[in-house]
Every structure is written in structure tokens, then in C-alpha cells.
Design a protein around this motif. Structure first.
Motif, PDB file in Angstrom:
ATOM      1  N   THR A   6      53.111  34.662  37.120  1.00  0.00           N
ATOM      2  CA  THR A   6      53.633  35.976  37.474  1.00  0.00           C
ATOM      3  C   THR A   6      52.503  36.948  37.199  1.00  0.00           C
ATOM      4  N   HIS A   7      51.551  36.821  38.070  1.00  0.00           N
ATOM      5  CA  HIS A   7      50.247  37.387  37.884  1.00  0.00           C
ATOM      6  C   HIS A   7      50.251  38.853  37.494  1.00  0.00           C
ATOM      7  N   SER A   8      50.779  39.687  38.338  1.00  0.00           N
ATOM      8  CA  SER A   8      50.548  41.118  38.166  1.00  0.00           C
ATOM      9  C   SER A   8      51.141  41.679  36.878  1.00  0.00           C
ATOM     10  N   ARG A  10      51.675  40.109  34.044  1.00  0.00           N
ATOM     11  CA  ARG A  10      50.853  39.604  32.942  1.00  0.00           C
ATOM     12  C   ARG A  10      49.538  40.387  32.870  1.00  0.00           C
ATOM     13  N   CYS A  11      48.946  40.594  34.020  1.00  0.00           N
ATOM     14  CA  CYS A  11      47.695  41.339  34.083  1.00  0.00           C
ATOM     15  C   CYS A  11      47.917  42.758  33.590  1.00  0.00           C
ATOM     16  N   HIS A  12      48.993  43.341  34.062  1.00  0.00           N
ATOM     17  CA  HIS A  12      49.269  44.721  33.695  1.00  0.00           C
ATOM     18  C   HIS A  12      49.418  44.855  32.186  1.00  0.00           C
ATOM     19  N   ARG A  36      41.463  34.469  26.738  1.00  0.00           N
ATOM     20  CA  ARG A  36      41.963  33.289  27.435  1.00  0.00           C
ATOM     21  C   ARG A  36      42.382  33.662  28.847  1.00  0.00           C
ATOM     22  N   HIS A  37      43.042  34.785  28.954  1.00  0.00           N
ATOM     23  CA  HIS A  37      43.469  35.240  30.271  1.00  0.00           C
ATOM     24  C   HIS A  37      42.263  35.577  31.148  1.00  0.00           C
ATOM     25  N   LEU A  38      41.289  36.253  30.568  1.00  0.00           N
ATOM     26  CA  LEU A  38      40.098  36.641  31.323  1.00  0.00           C
ATOM     27  C   LEU A  38      39.348  35.421  31.854  1.00  0.00           C
ATOM     28  N   ASP A  40      40.457  32.800  33.152  1.00  0.00           N
ATOM     29  CA  ASP A  40      40.872  32.308  34.465  1.00  0.00           C
ATOM     30  C   ASP A  40      41.486  33.370  35.372  1.00  0.00           C
ATOM     31  N   CYS A  41      41.162  34.613  35.101  1.00  0.00           N
ATOM     32  CA  CYS A  41      41.639  35.680  35.981  1.00  0.00           C
ATOM     33  C   CYS A  41      40.473  36.570  36.403  1.00  0.00           C
ATOM     34  N   VAL A  42      40.005  36.343  37.613  1.00  0.00           N
ATOM     35  CA  VAL A  42      38.861  37.099  38.126  1.00  0.00           C
ATOM     36  C   VAL A  42      39.189  38.590  38.197  1.00  0.00           C
ATOM     37  N   ASP A  43      40.388  38.899  38.628  1.00  0.00           N
ATOM     38  CA  ASP A  43      40.792  40.299  38.766  1.00  0.00           C
ATOM     39  C   ASP A  43      40.598  41.062  37.474  1.00  0.00           C
ATOM     40  N   CYS A  44      41.080  40.471  36.400  1.00  0.00           N
ATOM     41  CA  CYS A  44      40.997  41.142  35.111  1.00  0.00           C
ATOM     42  C   CYS A  44      39.564  41.226  34.614  1.00  0.00           C
ATOM     43  N   ARG A  45      38.786  40.205  34.935  1.00  0.00           N
ATOM     44  CA  ARG A  45      37.375  40.262  34.534  1.00  0.00           C
ATOM     45  C   ARG A  45      36.695  41.441  35.208  1.00  0.00           C
TER      46      ARG A  45
HETATM   47 ZN    ZN Z   1      44.764  39.047  35.045  1.00  0.00          ZN
END
Ligand code: ZN
Length: 92
Positions: A6-8, A10-12, A36-38, A40-45
Motif C-alpha cells: 500500500t505504497h502511497s 506508507r510513503c506518506h 529499510r523502506h528507502l 526498496d523505494c525509489v520514490d522515497c529515495r
Molecule cells: Zn516510499
């Protein structure tokens, strides 16, 4: 742990902690979670990167004091920082 994320949301959630992370104010276990999230999440990086640069730029300008940013850039910076949950020194 990662099934279909539930990407967004979690990212938010994590994005609200990024400014603290950058400021080194985030608790260690939250740091680890964010990292840990960063991993595997390119968006957040990308967001982390951008926010880091933005805050750096912003602080540099604050330190210089006399240098006024063009209003358009100032408001974009403020918006970017607000999105990251960062309160600028001038807002206190
Ligand atoms: Zn993210």
C-alpha cells in the motif's frame, strides 16, 4: 514483509519523518525503519535527496540573511519543505 505494498500511505507516513531524519533527530528504530523502506523505494529515495538538497539550500540562504530569494523560488522551497513536514526557522 513486502507483499503488494500500500505504497502511497506508507510513503506518506515515512515522508513526515524525513525532516527529522535529515536533522538527525529521529529515534534509532525509526531511522532503521525509514532506511529499510528507502532501500526498496525509489520514490522515497528521490524525495529524501531532493529534500536534503532543498533544506541545505534553504539554510544556506538563511545564514546569508541578506540574500533574498526570488519570490517564486522562495514559495516553491517553502512548499517543498512543508510537504516534507519541515518547519523553516523563520516560521517559529
Ligand atoms: Zn516510499
Amino acid at each position: 514483509m513486502t507483499n503488494h505494498h500500500t505504497h502511497s500511505s506508507r510513503c506518506h507516513e515515512l515522508m513526515t519523518q524525513i525532516s527529522m531524519y535529515i536533522d538527525d533527530e529521529l529515534e534509532a528504530h525509526l531511522c532503521a525503519e525509514l532506511e529499510r523502506h528507502l532501500a526498496d523505494c525509489v520514490d522515497c529515495r528521490i524525495i529524501l535527496n531532493t529534500t536534503q538538497k532543498t533544506i541545505e539550500l534553504y539554510r544556506r540562504h538563511y545564514r546569508l540573511g541578506s540574500v533574498a530569494l526570488p519570490p517564486a523560488i522562495e514559495s516553491r522551497l517553502r512548499q517543498a519543505l512543508a510537504d516534507a513536514g519541515y518547519t523553516s526557522p523563520g516560521d517559529e
